[in-house]
Design a protein around this motif. Structure first.
Motif, mmCIF file in Angstrom:
data_model
loop_
_atom_site.group_PDB
_atom_site.id
_atom_site.type_symbol
_atom_site.label_atom_id
_atom_site.label_comp_id
_atom_site.label_asym_id
_atom_site.label_seq_id
_atom_site.Cartn_x
_atom_site.Cartn_y
_atom_site.Cartn_z
ATOM 1 N N ASP A 99 0.866 -1.176 0.000
ATOM 2 C CA ASP A 99 0.000 0.000 0.000
ATOM 3 C C ASP A 99 0.904 1.228 0.000
ATOM 4 O OD1 ASP A 99 -1.852 2.040 0.359
ATOM 5 O OD2 ASP A 99 -3.120 0.813 1.675
ATOM 6 N N GLU A 100 0.935 1.947 -1.105
ATOM 7 C CA GLU A 100 1.833 3.096 -1.265
ATOM 8 C C GLU A 100 1.221 4.404 -0.768
ATOM 9 O OE1 GLU A 100 4.886 2.381 -4.758
ATOM 10 O OE2 GLU A 100 2.844 2.371 -5.570
ATOM 11 N N ARG A 101 -0.004 4.374 -0.314
ATOM 12 C CA ARG A 101 -0.637 5.600 0.171
ATOM 13 C C ARG A 101 -0.006 6.028 1.498
ATOM 14 N NH1 ARG A 101 -6.735 3.670 0.341
ATOM 15 N NH2 ARG A 101 -5.630 1.993 1.449
ATOM 16 N N PRO A 102 0.124 7.326 1.722
ATOM 17 C CA PRO A 102 0.752 7.821 2.955
ATOM 18 C C PRO A 102 0.106 7.279 4.229
ATOM 19 C CG PRO A 102 0.535 9.608 1.375
ATOM 20 C CD PRO A 102 -0.201 8.432 0.792
ATOM 21 N N LYS A 103 -1.225 7.159 4.236
ATOM 22 C CA LYS A 103 -1.906 6.701 5.455
ATOM 23 C C LYS A 103 -1.599 5.246 5.780
ATOM 24 C CE LYS A 103 -6.369 5.335 3.400
ATOM 25 N NZ LYS A 103 -7.841 5.547 3.462
ATOM 26 N N ALA A 104 -1.080 4.505 4.798
ATOM 27 C CA ALA A 104 -0.788 3.096 5.018
ATOM 28 C C ALA A 104 0.310 2.891 6.050
ATOM 29 C CB ALA A 104 -0.387 2.429 3.706
ATOM 30 N N ARG A 105 1.194 3.864 6.208
ATOM 31 C CA ARG A 105 2.298 3.729 7.163
ATOM 32 C C ARG A 105 1.775 3.687 8.597
ATOM 33 N NH1 ARG A 105 7.275 4.027 4.945
ATOM 34 N NH2 ARG A 105 7.364 4.678 2.749
ATOM 35 N N HIS A 106 0.547 4.134 8.789
ATOM 36 C CA HIS A 106 -0.073 4.054 10.109
ATOM 37 C C HIS A 106 -0.977 2.828 10.235
ATOM 38 C CE1 HIS A 106 1.391 8.079 10.990
ATOM 39 N NE2 HIS A 106 0.890 8.492 9.836
ATOM 40 N N LYS A 141 0.528 -7.046 12.373
ATOM 41 C CA LYS A 141 0.612 -7.758 13.648
ATOM 42 C C LYS A 141 -0.503 -8.788 13.783
ATOM 43 C CE LYS A 141 2.903 -4.099 16.303
ATOM 44 N NZ LYS A 141 2.780 -3.158 17.464
ATOM 45 N N THR A 142 -1.667 -8.432 13.256
ATOM 46 C CA THR A 142 -2.820 -9.339 13.354
ATOM 47 C C THR A 142 -2.700 -10.513 12.396
ATOM 48 O OG1 THR A 142 -4.262 -7.492 13.971
ATOM 49 C CG2 THR A 142 -5.334 -9.487 13.154
ATOM 50 N N PHE A 143 -2.261 -10.218 11.154
ATOM 51 C CA PHE A 143 -2.287 -11.251 10.113
ATOM 52 C C PHE A 143 -0.898 -11.758 9.708
ATOM 53 C CE2 PHE A 143 -6.297 -8.858 9.407
ATOM 54 C CZ PHE A 143 -7.180 -9.913 9.587
ATOM 55 N N HIS A 144 0.140 -11.282 10.372
ATOM 56 C CA HIS A 144 1.486 -11.844 10.216
ATOM 57 C C HIS A 144 2.028 -11.727 8.786
ATOM 58 C CE1 HIS A 144 0.162 -13.377 14.029
ATOM 59 N NE2 HIS A 144 -0.676 -14.237 13.478
ATOM 60 N N PHE A 145 2.140 -10.526 8.292
ATOM 61 C CA PHE A 145 2.757 -10.283 6.995
ATOM 62 C C PHE A 145 3.740 -9.114 7.097
ATOM 63 C CE2 PHE A 145 -1.222 -7.729 6.875
ATOM 64 C CZ PHE A 145 -0.693 -6.462 6.620
ATOM 65 N N THR A 146 4.538 -8.936 6.055
ATOM 66 C CA THR A 146 5.459 -7.805 5.981
ATOM 67 C C THR A 146 4.828 -6.696 5.156
ATOM 68 O OG1 THR A 146 7.380 -9.274 6.079
ATOM 69 C CG2 THR A 146 7.747 -7.035 5.244
ATOM 70 N N PRO A 147 4.698 -5.483 5.707
ATOM 71 C CA PRO A 147 4.137 -4.383 4.931
ATOM 72 C C PRO A 147 5.164 -3.808 3.949
ATOM 73 C CG PRO A 147 4.501 -3.713 7.219
ATOM 74 C CD PRO A 147 4.966 -5.108 7.103
ATOM 75 N N PHE A 148 4.678 -3.464 2.760
ATOM 76 C CA PHE A 148 5.524 -2.828 1.760
ATOM 77 C C PHE A 148 4.874 -1.513 1.337
ATOM 78 C CE2 PHE A 148 7.137 -7.100 1.554
ATOM 79 C CZ PHE A 148 8.462 -6.961 1.157
ATOM 80 N N TYR A 149 5.691 -0.486 1.174
ATOM 81 C CA TYR A 149 5.187 0.837 0.816
ATOM 82 C C TYR A 149 5.697 1.273 -0.554
ATOM 83 C CZ TYR A 149 4.492 0.512 5.826
ATOM 84 O OH TYR A 149 4.135 0.072 7.082
ATOM 85 N N SER A 150 6.324 0.335 -1.265
ATOM 86 C CA SER A 150 6.858 0.589 -2.601
ATOM 87 C C SER A 150 6.654 -0.645 -3.459
ATOM 88 C CB SER A 150 8.345 0.938 -2.521
ATOM 89 O OG SER A 150 8.979 0.752 -3.776
#
Length: 262
Positions: free
Chosen positions: A35-42, A49-58
């Motif tokens: 999710d590259e949207r700015p709000k995704a960083r929050h 934490k709930t679903f056990h994945f790595t977030p990517f912003y790019s």
């Protein structure tokens, strides 16, 4: 199989819950969410934490990861944006099939998959019978495909009506232009069969029903068939068919199986 996900709405949460938490598909996990949207960083760290994945912003960082398949389940605009990027080096499962109403985009994606040896998967979604249509199409043996979409009147008309009303009758190309919310069903059916110019679509507003009903008829050298689906809405979002989510889960599962029934 490691999956990357674009979109954490109704369908995205359904997949995260059933794949990562309930382990419905053995040896399969959604390991990355983009999710590259700015709000995704929050928002993404909490979901991670709930679903056990790595977030990517790019997108580029996601594509450099070890995911085997990227699943888009966001919207048409997102599909149009990311499909050309992803298919450069990853296989992709596209949920927002309405994006492919753009013939130039469809041709571009087709060329990308051939050039880069990647694959673009399109799930059946809210309809069925595509296996019959694809089989009938072989050797030019498919003569006619008709889709009738019947919806509650208030979903199609502003005024109240007492009797059913045909609000559209024509080919899939015109139906998609005038009723873009029906695009996924009409495009999937057209791609499987005769194309958007030769697939007939009738859209009916019916005050007597409370759910969407799709009836598909086909005729060809193989014979004739008719299939009717009365789709229940998703338990968490009445605008999404529950069958659509199940169809995506089934498509992912089929990629893992050694014996595949199509």
């Amino acid at each position: 199989m490691k999956l990357g996900l674009i979109g954490t709405g109704t369908i995205g949460r359904f997949l995260l819950e059933n794949i990562n938490i309930k382990d419905i598909i053995p040896d399969c996990n959604i390991t990355a969410v983009l999710d590259e949207r700015p709000k995704a960083r929050h928002e993404l760290p909490r979901l991670a934490k709930t679903f056990h994945f790595t977030p990517f912003y790019s997108a580029e960082e996601l594509l450099q990861s070890d995911v085997d398949l990227v699943i888009e389940c966001a919207n048409v605009k997102t599909a149009q944006q990311y499909a050309p990027i992803v298919l450069r080096n990853k296989n992709m499962l596209l949920i927002s099939v309405g994006a492919l109403v753009d013939v130039k985009l469809l041709d571009h994606l087709d060329n990308l998959t051939k050039t880069n040896q990647t694959k673009l998967y399109l799930p059946p979604g809210a309809i069925g019978g595509l296996d019959i249509i694809q089989a009938g199409k072989m050797l030019d043996g498919l003569n006619e495909v008709v889709l009738e979409t019947r919806k509650p009147a208030h979903a199609l008309l502003e005024e109240q009506v007492e009797c059913e009303k045909i609000v559209f009758s024509g080919n899939a190309k015109s139906a998609i232009e005038k009723f873009p919310k029906n695009a996924n069903v009409a495009i999937t059916l057209s791609l499987a069969g005769l194309g958007i110019d030769k697939t007939q679509v009738n859209i009916i507003a019916d005050p007597q029903i409370d759910k969407n009903i799709h009836t598909i008829k086909g005729r060809g050298e193989f014979g004739e068939f008719m299939i009717r689906l009365k789709n229940n809405p998703s338990p968490t979002n009445p605008k999404t068919s529950h069958l659509t989510s199940l169809s995506i889960l089934s498509t992912i599962h089929s990629l893992q199986k050694q014996i595949v029934i199509r």
